[in-house]
Design an enzyme around this catalytic site. Structure first.
Site, PDB file in Angstrom:
ATOM      1  N   HIS A  89     -43.429 -44.095   3.811  1.00  7.07           N
ATOM      2  CA  HIS A  89     -44.796 -42.966   3.827  1.00  7.07           C
ATOM      3  C   HIS A  89     -45.745 -43.775   2.883  1.00  7.07           C
ATOM      4  O   HIS A  89     -45.298 -44.268   1.820  1.00  7.07           O
ATOM      5  CB  HIS A  89     -44.548 -41.558   3.575  1.00  7.07           C
ATOM      6  CG  HIS A  89     -43.805 -41.266   1.976  1.00  7.07           C
ATOM      7  ND1 HIS A  89     -42.471 -41.592   1.913  1.00  7.07           N
ATOM      8  CD2 HIS A  89     -44.235 -40.784   0.838  1.00  7.07           C
ATOM      9  CE1 HIS A  89     -42.101 -41.311   0.526  1.00  7.07           C
ATOM     10  NE2 HIS A  89     -43.357 -40.737   0.189  1.00  7.07           N
ATOM     11  N   HIS A  94     -49.466 -42.653   0.939  1.00  7.23           N
ATOM     12  CA  HIS A  94     -50.235 -41.660   0.360  1.00  7.23           C
ATOM     13  C   HIS A  94     -51.710 -42.105   0.568  1.00  7.23           C
ATOM     14  O   HIS A  94     -52.123 -43.108   0.379  1.00  7.23           O
ATOM     15  CB  HIS A  94     -50.069 -41.433  -1.151  1.00  7.23           C
ATOM     16  CG  HIS A  94     -48.594 -41.107  -1.369  1.00  7.23           C
ATOM     17  ND1 HIS A  94     -48.270 -39.447  -1.512  1.00  7.23           N
ATOM     18  CD2 HIS A  94     -47.518 -41.557  -1.530  1.00  7.23           C
ATOM     19  CE1 HIS A  94     -46.635 -39.823  -2.039  1.00  7.23           C
ATOM     20  NE2 HIS A  94     -46.239 -40.792  -1.934  1.00  7.23           N
TER      21      HIS A  94
END
Length: 143
Positions: free
Chosen positions: A104, A106
């Protein structure tokens, strides 16, 4: 040696619809949604739909899709929050700061003179996250 991908991680559960998320953007290869423990207003995450523990085990095609979505969503986040800049980061493995073991990225809008908050472990207000997601989606729908 890197541990194996765990299909029971929280982001895999979000992808399967087992856990709700404030979704911002989705295509065939990626999903963007609000971080429930934001370090600042508008903190958004982008993940691949393909299983990958981190950057090092993702396919080049998956990384390319994530990068394209990060760019698209980052532009919308910056505009939606009238941010002065952006911070974009990605962690790998516990020693690198990773706590959810699904790749992931950010995206955080940044404002002059305002430091990043901490990932405190506390969940943000769902109504606020829904509002932030709607603001970002509104910019994406125009662009």
């Amino acid at each position: 040696m890197t541990a194996a991908y765990d299909p029971q991680n929280v982001f895999a559960k979000i992808l399967r619809g087992e856990i709700p998320a404030h979704r911002v953007y989705e295509d065939d290869h990626t999903l963007a949604f609000m971080d429930v423990m934001p370090q600042g207003e508008g903190h958004t995450l982008v993940i691949p739909k393909a299983p990958a523990r981190g950057l090092l085990d993702a396919s080049p095609e998956s990384l390319a899709a994530v990068a394209a979505t990060v760019q698209r969503v980052a532009r919308a986040v910056k505009a939606a929050f009238s941010a002065d800049g952006l911070t974009v980061f990605q962690y790998n493995e516990p020693a690198g700061g990773q706590t959810v073991f699904h790749l992931h990225v950010h995206i955080l809008p940044r404002f002059e003179g305002i430091p990043l908050g901490r990932h405190s472990g506390g969940m943000a207000d769902s109504g606020m996250l829904a509002d932030h997601a709607a603001r970002i989606r509104a910019v994406l729908d125009v662009g």
